[in-house]
Write an enzyme that holds these catalytic residues in place. Structure first.
Site, PDB file in Angstrom:
ATOM      1  N   PRO A  33       0.821  -1.220   0.000  1.00 56.68           N
ATOM      2  CA  PRO A  33       0.000   0.000   0.000  1.00 56.68           C
ATOM      3  C   PRO A  33       0.854   1.268   0.000  1.00 56.68           C
ATOM      4  O   PRO A  33       1.952   1.274   0.555  1.00 56.68           O
ATOM      5  CB  PRO A  33      -0.803  -0.109   1.310  1.00 56.68           C
ATOM      6  CG  PRO A  33      -0.119  -1.135   2.141  1.00 56.68           C
ATOM      7  CD  PRO A  33       0.692  -2.000   1.238  1.00 56.68           C
ATOM      8  N   PHE A  35       0.901   5.648   0.743  1.00 52.93           N
ATOM      9  CA  PHE A  35       0.491   6.438   1.901  1.00 52.93           C
ATOM     10  C   PHE A  35      -0.858   7.113   1.690  1.00 52.93           C
ATOM     11  O   PHE A  35      -1.713   7.124   2.551  1.00 52.93           O
ATOM     12  CB  PHE A  35       1.521   7.539   2.182  1.00 52.93           C
ATOM     13  CG  PHE A  35       2.709   7.065   2.978  1.00 52.93           C
ATOM     14  CD1 PHE A  35       2.776   5.774   3.471  1.00 52.93           C
ATOM     15  CD2 PHE A  35       3.758   7.936   3.256  1.00 52.93           C
ATOM     16  CE1 PHE A  35       3.869   5.344   4.213  1.00 52.93           C
ATOM     17  CE2 PHE A  35       4.847   7.517   4.002  1.00 52.93           C
ATOM     18  CZ  PHE A  35       4.907   6.228   4.473  1.00 52.93           C
ATOM     19  N   ARG A  36      -1.028   7.746   0.510  1.00 54.35           N
ATOM     20  CA  ARG A  36      -2.128   8.705   0.381  1.00 54.35           C
ATOM     21  C   ARG A  36      -3.325   8.256  -0.449  1.00 54.35           C
ATOM     22  O   ARG A  36      -4.291   8.997  -0.566  1.00 54.35           O
ATOM     23  CB  ARG A  36      -1.588  10.041  -0.157  1.00 54.35           C
ATOM     24  CG  ARG A  36      -0.701  10.713   0.869  1.00 54.35           C
ATOM     25  CD  ARG A  36      -0.065  12.001   0.388  1.00 54.35           C
ATOM     26  NE  ARG A  36       0.784  12.565   1.424  1.00 54.35           N
ATOM     27  CZ  ARG A  36       2.019  12.155   1.691  1.00 54.35           C
ATOM     28  NH1 ARG A  36       2.559  11.167   0.992  1.00 54.35           N
ATOM     29  NH2 ARG A  36       2.715  12.701   2.650  1.00 54.35           N
ATOM     30  N   ASN A 104      10.912   5.058  -2.772  1.00 59.61           N
ATOM     31  CA  ASN A 104      10.508   3.795  -2.153  1.00 59.61           C
ATOM     32  C   ASN A 104      11.629   3.173  -1.340  1.00 59.61           C
ATOM     33  O   ASN A 104      12.814   3.386  -1.610  1.00 59.61           O
ATOM     34  CB  ASN A 104      10.008   2.815  -3.210  1.00 59.61           C
ATOM     35  CG  ASN A 104       8.688   3.264  -3.800  1.00 59.61           C
ATOM     36  OD1 ASN A 104       8.083   4.195  -3.279  1.00 59.61           O
ATOM     37  ND2 ASN A 104       8.256   2.630  -4.870  1.00 59.61           N
ATOM     38  N   HIS A 121      15.119   7.644   0.115  1.00 54.71           N
ATOM     39  CA  HIS A 121      14.668   7.406   1.490  1.00 54.71           C
ATOM     40  C   HIS A 121      15.213   6.111   2.079  1.00 54.71           C
ATOM     41  O   HIS A 121      14.699   5.624   3.077  1.00 54.71           O
ATOM     42  CB  HIS A 121      13.133   7.428   1.541  1.00 54.71           C
ATOM     43  CG  HIS A 121      12.558   8.772   1.207  1.00 54.71           C
ATOM     44  ND1 HIS A 121      11.275   8.975   0.770  1.00 54.71           N
ATOM     45  CD2 HIS A 121      13.122  10.018   1.254  1.00 54.71           C
ATOM     46  CE1 HIS A 121      11.061  10.275   0.548  1.00 54.71           C
ATOM     47  NE2 HIS A 121      12.169  10.920   0.821  1.00 54.71           N
TER      48      HIS A 121
END
Ligand code: CNA
Length: 238
Positions: A33, A35-36, A104, A121
Site C-alpha cells: 500500500p 500512503f495517500r 521507495n 529514502h
C-alpha cells in the site's frame, strides 16, 4: 494503444537518456500500500498517524511501537516486482534509461534487475546499530518481536530516512545530476507531496516530462504529458 502512451513510447524509443523518478504508487500493483490513496496507510486505523510513527523522535522514544508498525505495515512477505519495475530494468539494460530515482524503501527495483537505483529514502532491506553503526542483516529487524539490539546494546534501526532526518547528500547530488541532464523524465506513482524529494523535479530542464499517476498531482500543469492510469498497465505497453 492510447495516444498519450504512444507519445511516451516514441520519446523513449528515440532517447538514450531517460530518467525515472518514482514513489509508492510504483509498488501498489505489487501489493504494497502507498500512503495517500484511499486504501493507503494514511487512511488505515492506527494509534498514531504513520507520519508520526515514522519520525526520528518517535523511533527514539517508542522503538517498541515503531517496530510493531514496521513489521506489520512496511514488511510484506512475498512481494514481487511488477510490470513497471521490470520495464524500467529492461530499459536500463537496453541502454536507454540512465537511472531510477525512487522514494521507495522496498528494494523492488533492484529485485527487478535495475542497477542504478538512487534510493532517496533508503531501504528496509538494510539496517544498522543506531549507537555504533555496525550493519546487521535486515531479517533481525524485519522479523521476530520486540526491539532488535546490537551486541553493544544499541537499538538496531532501519537504513531508511525517517521524518525529521535529512536525506543523504551524495544520493541527492547524484539525483540532481541525472535529473538535470535527462532528456526524458518520467515521474510515476508519486503524489509529489513529500519534500525535499518532490522538489527534485525543478531540476529538470528538458521538454519531455511525463507524469504517470493515478490521481492528480500539484505538478500536472508543468508536465508535457500527463497519464492518469495505473503505472503497471502503462509500462506494460511501452
Ligand atoms: P504517496 O504520497 O502515497 O503517493 C502515491 C501516489 O501514487 C498517489 O498519488 C497515487 O494516486 C499514486 N498511485 C497509487 N497506485 C498507483 C498505480 N498503480 N499507478 C500509478 N499511480 C499510483 O507516496 P509518495 O511516494 O509520493 O510519498 C513518498 C513517501 C511514501 C516516501 O517517503 C516513501 O518512502 C513512502 N512509501 C514507500 C512505500 C514503498 O517503498 N513501496 C510504500 C508506502 C510509502
Amino acid at each position: 494503444m492510447d495516444d498519450k502512451i504512444m507519445q511516451l513510447k516514441k520519446w523513449i524509443d528515440e532517447s538514450d537518456n531517460v530518467v525515472f523518478f518514482g514513489g509508492a504508487g510504483v509498488s501498489t500493483e505489487s501489493g504494497i500500500p502507498d500512503f495517500r490513496s484511499v486504501d493507503g496507510l494514511y487512511n488505515q486505523k492506527w494509534k498514531y498517524p504513520p507520519e508520526t510513527i515514522l519520525s526520528h523522535s518517535f523511533f527514539v522514544k517508542y522503538p517498541e511501537e515503531y517496530y510493531r508498525f514496521h513489521r506489520e505495515k512496511l514488511v510484506i512477505d512475498g512481494v514481487k516486482p511488477n510490470a513497471a519495475h521490470l520495464k524500467l530494468a529492461e530499459l536500463e539494460q537496453a541502454g536507454k534509461l540512465r537511472a531510477v530515482v525512487t522514494q521507495n524503501i522496498d528494494g523492488l527495483h533492484q529485485a527487478a534487475g535495475s542497477k542504478k537505483v538512487l534510493e532517496l529514502h533508503g531501504s528496509i532491506l538494510r539496517s544498522y546499530c543506531s549507537a555504533c553503526g555496525r550493519p546487521y542483516p535486515a531479517d533481525k529487524m524485519n522479523r521476530g518481536e520486540g526491539v532488535p539490539r546490537c551486541a553493544c546494546g544499541g537499538v538496531i534501526r532501519p537504513d531508511i530516512v525517517l521524518y525529521e532526518e535529512p536525506l543523504d547528500d551524495a544520493v541527492v547530488s547524484e539525483a540532481i545530476r541525472v535529473i538535470s541532464g535527462a532528456e526524458v523524465l518520467i515521474i510515476g506513482g508519486t503524489s509529489l507531496n513529500v519534500y525535499p524529494a518532490a522538489g527534485l523535479i525543478n531540476y529538470y530542464r528538458g521538454n519531455k516530462l511525463a507524469l504517470v499517476n493515478l490521481s492528480e498531482t500539484p505538478y500536472d500543469d508543468e508536465a508535457d504529458l500527463v497519464i492518469h492510469e495505473k503505472i503497471g498497465k502503462v509500462f506494460s505497453q511501452l
